[in-house]
Design a protein around this motif. Structure first.
Motif, short mmCIF file in Angstrom:
data_model
loop_
_atom_site.label_atom_id
_atom_site.label_comp_id
_atom_site.label_asym_id
_atom_site.label_seq_id
_atom_site.Cartn_x
_atom_site.Cartn_y
_atom_site.Cartn_z
N ARG A 123 -11.01 -2.05 7.88
CA ARG A 123 -9.97 -2.67 8.70
C ARG A 123 -10.46 -2.76 10.13
O ARG A 123 -11.18 -1.89 10.63
N TYR A 161 -8.02 -12.52 -1.88
CA TYR A 161 -7.29 -12.92 -0.67
C TYR A 161 -6.15 -13.89 -0.98
O TYR A 161 -5.02 -13.71 -0.52
N THR A 163 -3.24 -12.31 -2.96
CA THR A 163 -2.54 -11.34 -2.11
C THR A 163 -1.60 -12.06 -1.14
O THR A 163 -0.45 -11.65 -0.95
N ASN A 164 -2.08 -13.13 -0.53
CA ASN A 164 -1.24 -13.88 0.40
C ASN A 164 -0.01 -14.46 -0.30
O ASN A 164 1.11 -14.45 0.26
N LEU A 209 2.43 -11.49 -0.98
CA LEU A 209 3.04 -10.94 0.23
C LEU A 209 4.01 -11.91 0.89
O LEU A 209 4.97 -11.49 1.54
N LEU A 240 4.74 -3.91 3.55
CA LEU A 240 3.57 -4.78 3.38
C LEU A 240 2.32 -4.02 2.95
O LEU A 240 1.67 -4.40 1.98
N PRO A 241 1.94 -2.93 3.62
CA PRO A 241 0.75 -2.20 3.16
C PRO A 241 0.90 -1.65 1.74
O PRO A 241 -0.08 -1.58 0.99
N ALA A 280 0.40 -4.52 -0.65
CA ALA A 280 -1.02 -4.88 -0.63
C ALA A 280 -1.85 -3.92 -1.49
O ALA A 280 -2.85 -4.32 -2.09
N SER A 314 -4.36 -6.17 -3.42
CA SER A 314 -5.52 -6.48 -2.58
C SER A 314 -6.73 -5.62 -2.95
O SER A 314 -6.59 -4.48 -3.41
N PRO A 335 -6.61 -2.75 0.73
CA PRO A 335 -5.26 -2.62 1.29
C PRO A 335 -5.24 -2.24 2.76
O PRO A 335 -4.30 -2.61 3.48
N TYR A 393 -4.53 -4.77 5.49
CA TYR A 393 -3.18 -5.26 5.70
C TYR A 393 -2.38 -4.39 6.65
O TYR A 393 -1.31 -4.79 7.12
N LEU A 444 -3.22 -6.32 9.60
CA LEU A 444 -2.41 -7.52 9.60
C LEU A 444 -1.04 -7.25 10.21
O LEU A 444 -0.58 -7.99 11.09
#
Length: 262
Positions: free
Chosen positions: A38, A59, A62-63, A66, A203-204, A207, A211, A214, A217, A220
């Motif tokens: 990250r 990716y 995951t998008n 989410l 969100l995490p 993910a 993902s 993770p 995110y 993010l």
């Protein structure tokens, strides 16, 4: 060239503006040596590129998970805002796996996907659009070669986003268009509170289930919370040399489309 993807159809426009070179993508294996899981909010370009290399494989899915599927709507709205014609040449910056570029190409325009994560470009290698590895703050193109430039969910990751916006202006012809699609500030206060809780807590966790990285995110969520609101971003676009800046909220202001003219 090691660490770069340069497409011959764009080579006539390359201006030889060297910058840091993206790292060659490593296998998408948890715990890969040298991989940054990250980035931090100082947004060191090498760390950000490495982080995106690490999420490239999953990716897109995951998008979609989410965003609850809203990512498709946001891509269509971006294409509509650009008002493209078949004669246009379009730069899709921070294109990632090129799914956004494919959407833009539905207009009939010639669209080039550019990203500083080689891993992301490689993950979208089968998508039938030209691709090039590029640093948003030092674009490898001559002046005024594009009719339109767009960046979706990527300006927030540029270490100096005003410098990036100036580079976008440089490579766009006079009268050309810019559309920035980016996370923003919800317009309903109660909803904004719920949204911020989702960003930092849910969100995490979501993910983690979908993902390949993770921890990315968490970055993010932090970067979205630190990002300027609609009016502040509009002011920065003006500062970078763009004119007639305006914005339109999508999904209650979770996302905003900022449009401008060169």
């Amino acid at each position: 060239m090691p660490g770069r993807l340069v497409i011959t159809s764009a080579s006539g426009w390359l201006a030889g503006r060297s910058s840091w070179m993206p790292r060659r993508a490593e296998p998408d294996v948890p715990g890969s040596v040298g991989r940054v899981s990250r980035a931090s909010l100082d947004k060191d370009p090498r760390d950000v590129a490495s982080m995106f290399d690490g999420v490239a494989r999953r990716y897109d899915i995951t998008n979609t998970v989410l965003s609850g599927g809203r990512d498709r709507y946001w891509r269509r709205a971006t294409r509509a805002a650009l008002n493209l014609s078949p004669t246009d040449r379009v730069l899709d910056l921070a294109a990632g796996t090129s799914v956004s570029t494919v959407e833009l190409a539905r207009s009939g325009a010639w669209c080039l996907a550019a990203d500083f994560s080689v891993g992301m470009l490689q993950a979208g290698a089968e998508r039938p659009v030209p691709k090039v590895a590029a640093d948003a703050t030092r674009l490898p193109f001559a002046d005024g070669v594009f009719d339109a430039v767009t960046i979706s969910f990527g300006l927030r990751n540029v270490v100096d986003h005003i410098a990036g916006l100036r580079e976008m202006a440089r490579v766009t012809r006079p009268g050309g268009r810019l559309v920035v699609c980016e996370f923003s500030t919800p317009t309903v206060p109660v909803f904004a509170t719920v949204y911020k809780e989702y960003l930092m807590r849910a969100l995490p966790r979501v993910a983690t289930a979908v993902s390949s990285n993770p921890e990315a995110y968490v970055y993010l969520a932090e970067s979205i919370r630190a990002w300027p609101d609609q009016a502040a971003l509009a002011a920065r676009i003006v500062e970078a040399g763009w004119q007639r800046v305006r914005w339109r909220n999508l999904t209650g202001g979770i996302v905003a489309l900022h449009s401008a003219t060169r």
